[in-house]
Design a protein around this motif. Structure first.
Motif, PDB file in Angstrom:
ATOM      1  N   ALA A   2     -28.880 -43.601   3.059  1.00  0.00           N
ATOM      2  CA  ALA A   2     -28.071 -44.472   4.359  1.00  0.00           C
ATOM      3  C   ALA A   2     -29.806 -44.612   4.468  1.00  0.00           C
ATOM      4  O   ALA A   2     -30.976 -44.313   4.929  1.00  0.00           O
ATOM      5  N   LYS A   4     -31.728 -45.897   8.294  1.00  0.00           N
ATOM      6  CA  LYS A   4     -32.755 -45.263   8.507  1.00  0.00           C
ATOM      7  C   LYS A   4     -32.063 -45.907  10.417  1.00  0.00           C
ATOM      8  O   LYS A   4     -31.979 -46.954  10.153  1.00  0.00           O
ATOM      9  N   GLN A   5     -31.914 -45.164  10.925  1.00  0.00           N
ATOM     10  CA  GLN A   5     -31.207 -45.971  12.325  1.00  0.00           C
ATOM     11  C   GLN A   5     -32.686 -45.742  13.375  1.00  0.00           C
ATOM     12  O   GLN A   5     -33.462 -44.708  13.221  1.00  0.00           O
ATOM     13  N   TYR A 103     -33.595 -41.096   9.301  1.00  0.00           N
ATOM     14  CA  TYR A 103     -32.329 -41.126   8.812  1.00  0.00           C
ATOM     15  C   TYR A 103     -30.904 -40.466   9.600  1.00  0.00           C
ATOM     16  O   TYR A 103     -31.659 -39.770   9.941  1.00  0.00           O
ATOM     17  N   PRO A 104     -29.896 -41.123   9.757  1.00  0.00           N
ATOM     18  CA  PRO A 104     -29.017 -40.072  10.590  1.00  0.00           C
ATOM     19  C   PRO A 104     -29.223 -38.045  10.695  1.00  0.00           C
ATOM     20  O   PRO A 104     -29.020 -37.724  11.671  1.00  0.00           O
ATOM     21  N   GLU A 105     -28.702 -38.799   9.577  1.00  0.00           N
ATOM     22  CA  GLU A 105     -29.588 -36.231   9.751  1.00  0.00           C
ATOM     23  C   GLU A 105     -31.018 -35.948   9.936  1.00  0.00           C
ATOM     24  O   GLU A 105     -30.580 -34.992  10.246  1.00  0.00           O
ATOM     25  N   GLU A 106     -31.650 -36.505  10.225  1.00  0.00           N
ATOM     26  CA  GLU A 106     -32.556 -36.237  10.573  1.00  0.00           C
ATOM     27  C   GLU A 106     -33.225 -36.835  11.943  1.00  0.00           C
ATOM     28  O   GLU A 106     -34.575 -35.918  12.846  1.00  0.00           O
ATOM     29  N   ASN A 108     -32.364 -35.613  14.795  1.00  0.00           N
ATOM     30  CA  ASN A 108     -32.711 -34.492  15.376  1.00  0.00           C
ATOM     31  C   ASN A 108     -33.292 -34.054  15.786  1.00  0.00           C
ATOM     32  O   ASN A 108     -34.130 -33.785  16.610  1.00  0.00           O
ATOM     33  N   GLU A 109     -34.928 -33.881  14.136  1.00  0.00           N
ATOM     34  CA  GLU A 109     -35.601 -33.050  13.922  1.00  0.00           C
ATOM     35  C   GLU A 109     -36.389 -34.313  14.227  1.00  0.00           C
ATOM     36  O   GLU A 109     -38.354 -33.390  15.243  1.00  0.00           O
TER      37      GLU A 109
END
Length: 130
Positions: A2, A4-5, A103-106, A108-109
């Motif tokens: 994916a 990065k956003q 990256y979307p899944e990262e 929040n971290e």
């Protein structure tokens, strides 16, 4: 993989624009809150965390307003991280806006890492949350 956003986080900081700018634009200032240590040579910065090093290039700077870095790992990409300072003309409140990519899944971290870093900054400069 994916893409990065981009994301933004805004913080109110009880400090003068000039003082805050010193903490975001110099290796010694960044080494007090953003990383364990930082070294600069021209526009090349090395950030050190727990013995590991990450290199970044300062790609934009506006006096008392903004710094933008690109990680060496992202060289040639559109990704960067930016720290922008703004003062509200009416209230005098000073805000610091972080723009970064993850990256979307990262996301929040990554936001939590910035939150922790800004807590460190506030402690260093004695600026409590507004």
């Amino acid at each position: 993989m994916a893409e990065k956003q981009k994301y933004h986080i805004e913080y109110l900081v009880k400090a003068s624009v000039e003082m805050l700018y010193q903490y975001i634009s110099t290796a010694s200032g960044l080494g007090e809150w953003f990383s364990d240590a930082a070294v600069s040579r021209g526009n090349a910065y090395t950030f050190i965390w727990a013995g590991s090093e990450e290199e970044a290039t300062l790609i934009a700077r506006r006096e008392d307003s903004l710094v933008r870095f690109r990680w060496k790992a992202d060289e040639g990409e559109k990704y960067y991280f930016e720290i922008k300072i703004e003062e509200d003309e009416l209230t005098g409140d000073v805000s610091m806006t972080i723009t970064d990519f993850a990256y979307p899944e990262e996301v929040n971290e990554a936001r939590q890492v910035w939150n922790n870093s800004v807590v460190n900054l506030r402690n260093v400069i004695g600026a409590q949350v507004s």
